[in-house]
Write an enzyme that holds these catalytic residues in place. Structure first.
Site, short mmCIF file in Angstrom:
data_model
loop_
_atom_site.label_atom_id
_atom_site.label_comp_id
_atom_site.label_asym_id
_atom_site.label_seq_id
_atom_site.Cartn_x
_atom_site.Cartn_y
_atom_site.Cartn_z
N ARG A 181 46.33 -3.20 10.27
CA ARG A 181 46.88 -4.61 9.85
C ARG A 181 46.40 -5.02 8.47
NH1 ARG A 181 50.23 -8.79 11.78
NH2 ARG A 181 49.27 -10.84 11.91
N THR A 229 59.77 -7.16 11.97
CA THR A 229 58.85 -6.23 12.33
C THR A 229 59.74 -5.09 12.98
OG1 THR A 229 57.30 -8.04 13.06
CG2 THR A 229 56.81 -6.05 13.91
N ASN A 256 56.10 -8.74 8.35
CA ASN A 256 56.21 -10.02 8.58
C ASN A 256 57.51 -10.44 8.64
OD1 ASN A 256 55.27 -12.26 9.83
ND2 ASN A 256 54.68 -13.27 8.27
N ASP A 276 50.86 -15.61 8.81
CA ASP A 276 50.55 -15.44 10.25
C ASP A 276 48.83 -16.01 10.39
OD1 ASP A 276 52.46 -14.30 11.32
OD2 ASP A 276 51.43 -12.11 11.43
N SER A 335 47.76 -11.76 15.27
CA SER A 335 49.07 -11.19 15.26
C SER A 335 49.56 -11.36 16.83
CB SER A 335 49.25 -9.81 15.08
OG SER A 335 50.37 -9.03 15.40
N GLY A 342 59.63 -9.62 16.79
CA GLY A 342 60.23 -10.99 17.24
C GLY A 342 59.02 -12.07 17.15
N GLY A 343 58.26 -12.00 16.17
CA GLY A 343 57.14 -12.91 15.99
C GLY A 343 56.60 -13.25 17.08
O1 DON Z 1 52.04 -10.05 13.60
C1 DON Z 1 52.84 -10.87 14.02
O2 DON Z 1 52.66 -11.38 15.07
C2 DON Z 1 54.03 -11.03 13.09
N1 DON Z 1 53.76 -10.96 11.61
C3 DON Z 1 55.07 -10.25 13.49
C4 DON Z 1 56.46 -10.63 12.83
C5 DON Z 1 57.80 -10.46 13.35
O3 DON Z 1 57.75 -9.80 14.48
C6 DON Z 1 58.72 -10.57 12.79
N2 DON Z 1 60.14 -9.88 13.42
N3 DON Z 1 61.14 -10.29 14.17
#
Ligand code: DON
Length: 581
Positions: free
Chosen positions: A102, A377, A397, A419, A448, A469-470
Site C-alpha cells: 500500500r 478499488t 482509492n 484514507d 485501509s 467498496g471503501g
Molecule cells: O483502502 C481503503 O480502504 C480504500 N482506499 C478503498 C477504496 C475503495 O474501495 C474504493 N472503491 N470502491
C-alpha cells in the site's frame, strides 16, 4: 446474556436441526465451474490473462501478478501501477502470508497538511490532484510477490498488459460505463483527459479500440529493468516533476525509499472455518473477525438471512467493531494496534452482553475520547491446480484516483492520502470518522478497509473472497461469508445478494435497493433504527469476487458431487468475468 429474546434462545437450541432459511432474493446464474484453476476479476481480459498464466504452468501468485498488471491497463478506474494494495496468499503447504504494498505518506507530509489556517479541512485537498497522492507500491509489491512466491519470469507476466496497452483492446459496455461515470473527474487534468477521453471530451464508444502508448512504454521499461525503472528512473522523475509543478510534495527519495512489507495475516475461527485476512495497516481482517466473533454467539441461520433479528444483530456487531476500527487502528510501524484484544472471543462475549436484543444501540454513546462530535478499488481471487489461493485488493482509492497522470508516463496516480484522518471527528470520502491512530506522518501508511480473504476448512482452501467498496469492503466481505456459511447460498448468490451496512457513524443502516422488505424495515424502525432505504450507489456497494472450493454451495460440498472450483464475479460489474480451465 439474560436478556436473550425468546426467539434467539429457541434458535440456539434448534439451530442445528433446521436447514438454513433462504433469503428473499432472486436467484443468480450458476457459478462458473472448473477443475484446475479459477480466476475472478472485474475485467474479462485480465481474467483471461490470469487463466493463460495458469495454463502455461504458472502458479496462483504468477497469475495474480499478471492480472495486477493487466488490470492497470484494462480496468484503469482501479487497476493500477500508481496506487497500492494487499495480497493475501495461502500456499498449498498450508502456510499463509500477507504482502503489504500500500501507499506510504510522502516524507514532506504533515499531520495538518489538509487543514486551513483555522484548522478546518480544505475541501478536495486530500482527494484531488498531486497533494492527495501517496507513494505508490503496486510495482514493488508485484515484483516482491513474483520473486518470492512466483515461478515465471517477469516478462511473461507483463506480456499481456504491455500488449493491451500498446496494441489496444476493444472497449465493452462495462469499460465505457466506467469512463462515462467519471468523465468529469478525468477532464480536470489535460494529461489525463487526453488518454481517457476523445478530443471533444466524450468517452470512447463501445467497440472502439483503446490504446495507451505511454503506459505501454512505462510497463515495457518495468518489464525490462524491474521496479528500479519505476522507483529510481525516469518514471519517478516525471512524477516528481509533475507533482512539484502542480502543488504536490512528492520527492525522488519517497520513491527510492519505498519498501514492501510482508506481514502475518490476521486469523480467526468462525463456526469451524478459518478466516485468513488483512492485518493492520488494514482494518479489514481484524474488523471482519471481530464482527464474526460477536455473531458466532447467535443462531443466524435459524434467524434467517434478511430478518429484522439478523440485521439487528449484524448491525450492532458492526457498530461496536467500527468504533474500534476508527479509534484504535493504524499503521503497525507507528501505533500499537490492540489486535489480540479485538480478536479475543471473550471481548466478543462482552460486546454481546451489551447488545440489547430488543433495541437499536446508540452510536454517540460509544464515542471514544478525543474523537469529537463533530473510490475506486478492485478485488480479484485466484486458485491454481495445486490449491495455492491468492486474494488481492488494490486501489487508487477513488475511481481513477487523484485523476492525474504525469505527462509521458500514462500512469494514473492514487488519492490514498484521504484514507488518513485529516482531522479527528471529520468524515473522509467514505464517511469514516477516525482518530489519532490514523493521523498523517511521513512514511506512514493510511488505515485501509481492504480485506483480501482466504477461508479454509479442515486445513484445505474453502473460499477466496474480497471486494472494493471503501468503508463497506468489510461488511461486503463479511456478508459474502455469512451468506455461504450461515445462509447456504451458492457463491454467485452470496456475492450478488443485496447488502446492508452500518459503520458506527453516521448512526444509520444503509440498505441496498431490495435488500430488505418494507415489513423488515418497519420492524427495524420500531427497534429504534434509522434505515436509509435504497441507498444509491455512492459510496459503492462493491464488486465482490469469490471462489468456493468443492461445490457451488455448502449442500453440494457436503454431498461431494460439486465441481472443484466455483467462481463468481459480482453481477454488479458488467465488465467482470470468472473463468477457469
Ligand atoms: O483502502 C481503503 O480502504 C480504500 N482506499 C478503498 C477504496 C475503495 O474501495 C474504493 N472503491 N470502491
Amino acid at each position: 446474556m439474560h436478556h436473550v429474546r425468546p426467539v434467539i434462545a429457541t434458535g440456539l437450541a434448534v439451530a442445528l436441526t433446521f436447514a438454513p432459511l433462504a433469503g428473499a432474493h432472486a436467484a443468480s446464474p450458476a457459478p462458473v465451474e472448473a477443475e484446475h484453476g479459477m480466476v475472478v476479476t472485474t475485467q474479462r481480459l485480465a481474467t483471461q490473462a490470469g487463466v493463460d498464466v495458469l495454463k502455461k504452468g504458472g502458479n496462483a501468485i504468477d497469475a495474480a501478478v499478471a492480472v495486477g498488471y493487466t488490470l492497470a491497463v484494462v480496468w484503469p478506474e482501479a487497476g493500477n501501477i500508481g496506487g497500492g494494495g494487499f495480497m493475501t496468499i495461502r500456499t498449498k503447504d498450508g502456510k499463509s502470508t500477507f504482502i503489504d504494498f500500500r501507499e506510504r505518506a510522502p516524507l514532506a507530509s504533515t499531520k495538518n497538511m489538509y487543514l486551513d489556517a483555522k484548522g478546518n479541512p480544505v475541501k478536495g485537498a486530500s482527494t484531488d490532484g498531486y497533494l492527495a497522492v501517496g507513494v505508490p507500491g503496486s510495482v514493488a509489491g508485484f515484483e516482491y510477490a513474483r520473486e518470492k512466491y512466483g515461478s515465471l519470469p517477469r516478462k511473461d507476466l507483463m506480456e499481456a498488459a504491455i500488449r493491451y496497452a500498446k496494441d489496444g483492446y476493444v472497449l465493452g459496455q462495462g469499460d465505457v460505463a466506467s469512463v462515462k461515470e467519471n468523465a468529469d473527474w478525468l477532464k480536470r487534468d489535460p494529461s489525463t483527459a487526453k488518454i481517457f477521453l476523445q478530443a471533444d471530451g466524450k468517452p470512447h464508444a463501445v467497440g472502439d479500440t483503446f490504446k495507451q502508448p505511454d503506459l505501454a512504454a512505462s510497463l515495457a521499461a518495468i518489464s525490462e529493468k524491474g521496479p528500479d525503472a519505476f522507483y529510481k528512473g525516469a518514471i519517478a522523475d516525471a512524477i516528481v516533476k509533475a507533482s512539484a509543478a502542480k502543488g504536490g510534495i512528492l520527492k525522488k527519495e519517497d520513491f527510492e525509499q519505498y519498501k514492501v512489507r510482508e506481514l502475518e495475516p490476521v486469523k480467526c475461527n468462525y463456526r469451524g472455518y478459518e478466516i485468513i485476512s488483512s492485518p493492520p495497516p488494514s482494518s479489514g481482517g481484524v474488523i471482519i473477525c471481530e464482527i464474526l466473533n460477536v455473531l458466532e454467539g447467535y443462531p443466524l441461520s435459524y434467524l434467517g438471512a434478511d430478518s429484522a433479528n439478523t440485521v439487528h444483530l449484524m448491525v450492532e456487531a458492526m457498530r461496536y467493531a467500527y468504533v474500534d476500527r476508527n479509534s484504535s487502528l493504524g499503521d503497525p510501524d507507528f501505533v500499537k494496534n490492540p489486535v489480540p484484544h479485538l480478536l479475543d472471543k471473550n471481548y466478543a462475549a462482552e460486546i454481546r452482553a451489551k447488545i440489547n436484543p430488543y433495541k437499536a444501540g446508540v452510536s454517540k454513546e460509544l464515542m471514544p475520547k478525543g474523537m469529537g462530535e463533530s473510490k475506486e478499488t478492485t478485488h480479484y481471487s485466484i486458485i491454481d491446480n495445486d490449491g495455492n489461493a491468492v486474494a488481492v485488493t488494490y486501489t487508487l482509492n477513488g475511481s481513477y484516483g487523484a485523476g492525474v497522470v504525469a505527462e509521458g508516463t500514462g500512469i494514473l496516480l492514487n488519492n490514498e492520502m484521504d484514507d488518513f484522518t485529516a482531522k479527528p471527528g471529520v468524515p473522509n470520502l467514505y464517511g469514516l470518522v477516525q482518530g489519532e491512530a490514523n493521523a498523517i506522518e511521513p512514511k506512514k501508511t493510511p488505515l485501509s478497509s481492504m480485506s483480501p480473504t482466504v477461508v479454509t476448512k479442515d486445513g484445505k482452501p474453502f473460499m477466496v473472497i474480497g471486494s472494493p467498496g471503501g468503508s463497506r469492503i468489510i461488511t461486503i466481505t463479511l456478508q459474502a461469508i455469512l451468506n455461504v456459511i450461515d445462509h447456504g447460498l451458492d457463491i454467485q448468490e452470496a456475492v450478488d445478494a443485496p447488502r446492508i451496512h452500518h459503520q458506527w457513524l453516521p448512526d444509520q443502516i444503509y440498505t441496498e435497493p431490495q435488500a430488505l422488505s418494507p415489513d423488515t424495515v418497519k420492524l427495524l424502525v420500531e427497534m429504534g433504527y434509522k434505515v436509509d432505504e435504497g441507498d444509491p450507489a455512492w459510496p459503492v456497494w462493491g464488486k465482490a469476487a469469490g471462489i468456493l472450493v468443492g461445490g457451488k454451495d455448502l449442500a453440494t460440498i457436503k454431498k461431494g458431487d460439486g465441481a472443484r472450483y466455483n467462481g463468481a464475479m459480482d453481477s454488479r460489474v458488467e465488465s467482470g468475468l470468472a473463468a477457469g480451465y
